[in-house]
Design a protein around this motif. Structure first.
Motif, short mmCIF file in Angstrom:
data_model
loop_
_atom_site.label_atom_id
_atom_site.label_comp_id
_atom_site.label_asym_id
_atom_site.label_seq_id
_atom_site.Cartn_x
_atom_site.Cartn_y
_atom_site.Cartn_z
N ALA A 171 0.85 -1.19 0.00
CA ALA A 171 0.00 0.00 0.00
C ALA A 171 0.88 1.24 0.00
CB ALA A 171 -0.92 0.00 1.22
N GLU A 172 0.52 2.18 -0.86
CA GLU A 172 1.23 3.46 -0.96
C GLU A 172 2.74 3.27 -1.14
OE1 GLU A 172 -0.11 6.37 -1.44
OE2 GLU A 172 -2.10 5.57 -1.22
N CYS A 173 3.11 2.37 -2.04
CA CYS A 173 4.54 2.11 -2.25
C CYS A 173 4.99 2.39 -3.68
CB CYS A 173 4.88 0.68 -1.84
SG CYS A 173 3.96 -0.58 -2.70
N ILE A 174 4.16 3.06 -4.46
CA ILE A 174 4.54 3.27 -5.86
C ILE A 174 4.51 4.74 -6.26
CG2 ILE A 174 3.86 0.96 -6.55
CD1 ILE A 174 1.41 2.15 -7.87
N TYR A 175 4.84 5.63 -5.35
CA TYR A 175 4.82 7.05 -5.69
C TYR A 175 6.20 7.67 -5.80
CZ TYR A 175 5.29 7.72 -0.66
OH TYR A 175 5.72 7.68 0.63
N HIS A 233 -3.92 7.82 -6.93
CA HIS A 233 -3.37 8.32 -8.18
C HIS A 233 -2.72 9.69 -7.94
CE1 HIS A 233 -2.82 8.97 -12.40
NE2 HIS A 233 -3.40 10.14 -12.27
N ARG A 234 -1.44 9.79 -8.25
CA ARG A 234 -0.70 11.04 -8.06
C ARG A 234 0.02 11.46 -9.33
NH1 ARG A 234 0.40 8.18 -3.24
NH2 ARG A 234 -0.34 9.25 -1.40
N GLU A 270 3.30 6.15 -12.13
CA GLU A 270 2.61 4.86 -11.99
C GLU A 270 2.64 4.06 -13.29
OE1 GLU A 270 1.05 7.79 -11.09
OE2 GLU A 270 0.23 7.56 -9.08
N THR A 271 2.46 4.76 -14.43
CA THR A 271 2.46 4.05 -15.71
C THR A 271 3.85 3.46 -16.01
OG1 THR A 271 2.81 6.14 -16.88
CG2 THR A 271 0.55 5.33 -16.72
N HIS A 290 -6.73 3.22 -6.47
CA HIS A 290 -6.60 2.09 -7.38
C HIS A 290 -6.01 0.90 -6.65
CE1 HIS A 290 -7.32 4.77 -10.76
NE2 HIS A 290 -6.51 5.63 -10.14
N VAL A 291 -6.35 -0.29 -7.13
CA VAL A 291 -5.74 -1.52 -6.64
C VAL A 291 -5.26 -2.30 -7.86
CG1 VAL A 291 -6.05 -3.68 -5.39
CG2 VAL A 291 -7.20 -1.62 -4.58
N LEU A 292 -3.96 -2.58 -7.88
CA LEU A 292 -3.37 -3.39 -8.94
C LEU A 292 -3.35 -4.84 -8.50
CD1 LEU A 292 -0.19 -1.34 -9.90
CD2 LEU A 292 -2.38 -1.40 -11.09
N LYS A 293 -3.62 -5.72 -9.43
CA LYS A 293 -3.49 -7.15 -9.20
C LYS A 293 -2.37 -7.62 -10.13
CE LYS A 293 -5.94 -11.54 -9.52
NZ LYS A 293 -7.22 -12.18 -9.89
#
Length: 100
Positions: A18-22, A50-51, A55-56, A87-90
């Motif tokens: 959680a909250e590890c991709i910014y 989304h920030r 992310e992409t 968002h939640v990525l799987k």
């Protein structure tokens, strides 16, 4: 994350983040850790707000590394998180030679 993590052992069924991709500078160590801890049958979920902070880029890195990545539909999230801001990525590691 990274090479010194005590978590590096294949066989995890589920990985949750959680909250590890910014922070883009953390993407490569995060990807390396995902490659280490995710084996055949592991499903990973990352939730994030989304920030627009790369992310992409992380999604592309995961796909290039052999992960199948999808967004959980908003209808599957708690009503408080359906605004589109969350968002939640799987993610699942693709098994070589297996078509899905």
């Amino acid at each position: 994350w990274g090479a010194d993590s005590p978590l590096h052992a294949e066989g995890w069924d589920v990985v949750i983040g959680a909250e590890c991709i910014y922070q883009e500078e953390c993407f490569q160590p995060l990807l390396a850790t995902m490659q280490e801890v995710c084996g055949e049958g592991t499903t990973a979920y990352f939730s994030y707000c989304h920030r627009a902070r790369g992310e992409t880029k992380l999604l592309a890195m995961l796909k290039d590394a052999g992960f199948r990545v999808s967004h959980m539909p908003l209808t599957e999230l708690h009503v408080e998180y359906r605004s589109g801001h969350y968002h939640v990525l799987k993610m699942e590691k693709q098994v070589p030679g297996l078509c899905m």
